[in-house]
Design a protein around this motif. Structure first.
Motif, mmCIF file in Angstrom:
data_model
loop_
_atom_site.group_PDB
_atom_site.id
_atom_site.type_symbol
_atom_site.label_atom_id
_atom_site.label_comp_id
_atom_site.label_asym_id
_atom_site.label_seq_id
_atom_site.Cartn_x
_atom_site.Cartn_y
_atom_site.Cartn_z
ATOM 1 N N GLN A 203 7.673 -1.691 3.046
ATOM 2 C CA GLN A 203 7.042 -0.393 3.047
ATOM 3 C C GLN A 203 7.783 0.756 3.696
ATOM 4 O O GLN A 203 7.417 1.774 3.480
ATOM 5 N N THR A 206 8.413 4.261 1.401
ATOM 6 C CA THR A 206 7.466 4.478 0.373
ATOM 7 C C THR A 206 6.997 5.743 0.512
ATOM 8 O O THR A 206 6.796 6.480 -0.627
ATOM 9 N N ILE A 209 3.606 6.208 -1.816
ATOM 10 C CA ILE A 209 3.938 5.276 -2.950
ATOM 11 C C ILE A 209 3.815 4.190 -2.938
ATOM 12 O O ILE A 209 3.972 3.261 -1.767
ATOM 13 N N THR A 210 3.173 3.259 -3.846
ATOM 14 C CA THR A 210 2.819 1.957 -3.782
ATOM 15 C C THR A 210 4.102 1.048 -3.803
ATOM 16 O O THR A 210 5.076 1.066 -4.281
ATOM 17 N N LYS A 213 6.272 -5.311 -4.981
ATOM 18 C CA LYS A 213 5.518 -6.600 -4.552
ATOM 19 C C LYS A 213 6.587 -7.524 -3.766
ATOM 20 O O LYS A 213 7.490 -7.219 -3.692
ATOM 21 N N GLU A 243 -3.255 -5.670 -0.391
ATOM 22 C CA GLU A 243 -2.530 -4.466 -0.626
ATOM 23 C C GLU A 243 -1.184 -4.347 0.246
ATOM 24 O O GLU A 243 -0.413 -3.814 -0.390
ATOM 25 N N GLN A 246 1.024 -6.527 -2.410
ATOM 26 C CA GLN A 246 0.644 -6.251 -3.749
ATOM 27 C C GLN A 246 0.602 -7.534 -4.884
ATOM 28 O O GLN A 246 1.147 -7.736 -5.885
#
Length: 282
Positions: A203, A206, A209-210, A213, A243, A246
């Motif tokens: 993360q 980010t 932003i998503t 994965k 979450e 992902q």
């Protein structure tokens, strides 16, 4: 077929273990501790709330506490029961006699494993009446109760099979016990630490932003007993892990597959190495 299912090693070990009064004293003390904890929790909760009834939300908290107590019992007692099953026979110089019987290596290994974990299974089953008291207050479904029991037994067999494996590979009980407890601590302490690091790295940068994965992070979360049982007891925790990683693959499938493989591979290696070590050190 009947002779294959018959396991004299298991029958002998169970008789020896449950012939002593210490086993039943241990069960009694465990049930007393469970009762004190349950009734103490109910008394303290109702006293602080100033009510005479126990809420379903409080019943969920009690069930969660009991589940993690059972998990801690499995994680910390199983290595002590299984790490000396084969090495103890070797130290007492009774293993060569055991290997000269008509019992196969698989029967010896599985007999030692099952006889060791049956005491913990007895503790879990004996505590079911106290454990199921949460149904009186609502908030817990029978399906969740059965799932918790199933995954406790899966964890118990996996940790127990590792103990029997190390007891077969190492000649000294002390060394096999250290290796078994080290493996247990790796799964319970090191893996969640690695999970947090991987999630933070995944993360990083980010900024809303998503994140991409993280299959490794999802795998680590699915094989850690604490994270998995927390997600089993609280659906929001499982959603939070999905979450963060992902990845929508169910955690319980990964848990069953991994620890099922640990159990099968450990028993297979222990079976193959049991007589090899005897020949090597003659």
């Amino acid at each position: 077929m009947k002779s294959r299912l018959n396991n004299p090693v298991l029958a002998k070990e169970v008789k020896l273990r449950f012939r002593s009064s210490k086993s039943f004293t241990g069960v009694l003390l465990y049930l007393l501790a469970m009762c004190i904890f349950v009734f103490g929790f109910i008394y303290i909760t109702t006293s602080l709330a100033g009510t005479i009834y126990f809420k379903p939300s409080e019943s969920v908290i009690l069930f969660s506490f009991l589940t993690f107590i059972q998990l801690g019992l499995v994680l910390f007692i199983t290595p002590g029961l299984t790490a000396g099953t084969i090495s103890g026979e070797r130290e007492r110089q009774t293993l060569p006699m055991l290997l000269t019987t008509s019992q196969s290596s698989f029967q010896i290994v599985t007999g030692k494993l099952l006889s060791s974990v049956l005491f913990l299974v007895l503790l879990i089953i004996a505590g079911l009446p106290v454990y199921s008291m949460v149904f009186l207050f609502g908030g817990i479904s029978p399906v969740l109760f059965l799932k918790s029991l199933l995954f406790l037994i899966v964890t118990l067999l996996a940790i127990g099979s590792l103990g029997v494996l190390f007891s077969t590979l190492f000649r000294r009980t002390t060394v096999s016990m250290i290796a078994t407890y080290g493996s247990m601590l790796f799964f319970t302490a090191v893996i969640p630490f690695l999970f947090l690091i991987i999630i933070q790295v995944n993360q990083f940068g980010t900024m809303g932003i998503t994140p991409p994965k993280s299959y490794i992070g999802h795998f680590l979360a699915s094989i850690n007993p604490e994270i998995f049982f927390a997600s089993l007891l609280g659906a929001e925790i499982g959603m939070g892990i999905q979450e963060m990683t992902q990845v929508t693959f169910p955690l319980w499938i990964g848990y069953l597959l991994f620890y099922g493989m640990v159990t099968i591979v450990s028993i297979w290696i222990a079976t193959k190495r049991l007589r090899v070590n005897i020949k090597k050190h003659k």
